[in-house]
Scaffold this motif. Structure first.
Motif: not given
Ligand code: NAD
Length: 494
Positions: A52, A146, A173, A204
């Motif tokens: 990420a 992230v 992300t 993810n």
């Protein structure tokens, strides 16, 4: 029957867990396992955060225009809409909630991605008419980095969408950890990101348990923000861990919401609203109207009507569209609800309906509890203060507006409240004085991608959905440019 063995999603590719271990996902209606979920650990969290982080700093995501980002989100929304029926059925097998409810949620989830996809290229800074001559000052709204999204089992994809849509629209992300009790829909959902064209590593998914995956994620130094939905005790712990790394947080926590019925209400609508507030979703919803506050002049007649409607609730297989009350999602949660039934009786609450496990033949071997209504509940009882997260309603009488407000505001929570009245004055006074992030008047359990949602007090911090949500995933930078051409005195503040 062999069970499907799932993999996680890390860096855009399916990933087996570093532990090489899987655990069973159990269908709450049959009490039998039906899928194998990867048992993630710190090593997987480290890989996912690295992916990420790399997607945030180095990949095409960073250089993508905001309009292109928005288009990706809208493409994802189209894919979810096309896959809604299948994903809804998976959710029902995973968490036992009614297929009708999960279909409703899945059909609605695309709206979060359309809405925030549309917002992606409308994130604008400001030019500040600064008080200093010879300086141009403007702001930029920038992503945080992230984001760790941690979600519970009760509405797995909906609550993830509330986080993922604004986080991605803002350019962040994500590493998402779904609940260990409902990970299958998340892993199936994960496949849609690649189909939509998201660069690898932007989203993810690491599955597993709170202490094994959640905690390493919360404490990871490269995670900028925790967006958490779950119980208030876990939320408090997550907040403490996040504080050590001075991370941003959004916490969506539990509730003990009051549904307040005045004697001037449309009683047909109010009976319906109180029943739907607690028995829809088998009470396993953060916004459950688990306390019915009833105006004394109508208390007896209203309770009779509640009992009459609750008695008609059809229990059974959540996959049947005619079922109205399904099973409790997990064995520990089932036991917790049974504990509260015992506590309420010991405290002196009067059980008017239910109060026991459901042994109806249509309930099979699932974890079912009869729709339960207690009267004679005093505001100081545990059953009136603690979140049960099951089909258990506490009825509390009140004399006037003052007492209703005092009782409604008298718990540590403040997620939502319902008011049933035909008086405009009352509706406005109550909506102002109730300490809750959402107040519904003559309706209950309405949510939208457009309207901010969140809690007061121990029900949470921050807001999801609506325009408020995007700022939870942004940070403001102030840029100063000297345009005076002068060299000022270096020893005084500019
Ligand atoms: P939970 O707090 O047990 O778990 C939530 C998530 O946190 C799970 O993914 C779990 O694995 C993870 N977790 C557990 N320990 C952790 C740790 N130490 N560090 C990081 N993550 C950890 O909640 P639950 O039982 O799954 O869900 C029910 C609760 O969620 C109820 O209290 C309900 O009110 C609340 N809820 C709130 C909202 C809201 O929007 N306010 C919505 C739905 C549910």
């Amino acid at each position: 029957m062999t069970m499907k063995k799932y993999e996680m999603l890390i860096g855009g590719a399916p990933a087996a867990p570093a532990s090489c271990e899987w655990f069973e996902s159990v269908n709450p209606f049959t009490a039998a396992p039906w899928a194998m979920v990867p048992r993630g650990s710190k090593a997987d969290v480290d890989r996912a955060v690295a992916a990420a982080r790399s997607a945030f700093y180095c990949g095409s995501w960073r250089s993508m225009t905001a309009s292109a980002r928005g288009a990706l989100l809208r493409r994802l929304a189209d894919l979810i809409a096309a896959d809604a029926a299948r994903l809804a059925e998976i959710e029902t097998r995973d968490n036992g909630k009614l297929l009708a409810e999960m279909r409703g949620q899945l059909n609605y989830i695309p709206q979060w991605f359309y809405y925030f996809g549309g917002l992606a290229d409308k994130i604008e800074g400001r030019v500040i008419p600064i008080d200093k001559p010879g300086v141009f000052n403007f702001t930029r709204e920038e992503p945080l980095g992230v984001i760790a999204a941690i979600t519970p089992w009760n509405s797995p994809l909906l609550l993830a969408a509330w986080k993922l849509a604004p986080a991605l629209a803002a350019g962040n992300t994500v590493v998402w950890k779904p609940s260990e009790f409902s990970s299958v829909s998340a892993l199936e959902f994960g496949e849609l990101f690649e189909k939509a064209g998201f660069p690898p590593g932007v989203v993810n998914i690491v599955t597993g348990f709170g202490n094994e995956v959640g905690e390493p994620l919360v404490t990871h130094p490269d995670v900028a923000k925790i967006a958490f939905t779950g119980g208030d005790r876990t939320g408090e712990y997550v907040y403490q861990q996040a504080a050590r790394g001075l991370k941003h947080v959004t916490l969506e926590l539990g509730g003990k919401s009051a549904n307040i019925v005045f004697d001037d209400a449309d009683l047909d609508a109010a009976v319906n609203g109180v029943i739907s507030g607690i028995f829809a979703a088998t009470g396993q919803t953060c916004i459950a109207g688990s306390r019915a506050l009833i105006h004394r002049p109508i208390h007896e007649k209203f309770v009779d009507r509640l009992l009459a409607l609750a008695r008609t609730a059809r229990m059974g297989n959540p996959l049947e569209l005619t079922t109205q009350v399904g099973p409790i999602t997990t064995r520990p949660q089932y036991e917790k609800v049974l504990d509260y039934l015992r506590i309420a009786k010991e405290e002196g609450a009067v059980c008017q309906l239910g109060g026991s496990p459901a042994t109806r033949p249509e309930c099979g071997s699932g974890w079912f509890i009869e729709p339960t209504i207690f009267t004679g509940v005093r505001p100081d009882m545990r059953i009136a203060n603690e979140e049960v997260f099951g089909p258990v309603l506490s009825v509390i009488p009140f004399a006037d507006e003052e007492e209703a407000i005092r009782i409604a505001n008298g718990t540590v929570y403040g997620l939502a409240a319902g008011v049933w009245t035909t008086s405009m004055r009352r509706a406005l006074v109550m909506s102002e004085r109730l300490e809750a992030g959402t107040v519904w008047v003559n309706t209950y359990r309405a949510v939208s991608y457009m309207s901010p949602f969140g809690g007061y007090k121990r029900s949470g911090i921050g807001r999801e959905s609506g325009m408020d949500a995007i700022s939870e995933y942004l940070q403001t930078k102030s840029v100063w440019i000297d345009i005076s051409g002068n060299t000022p005195n270096p020893f005084v503040m500019r």
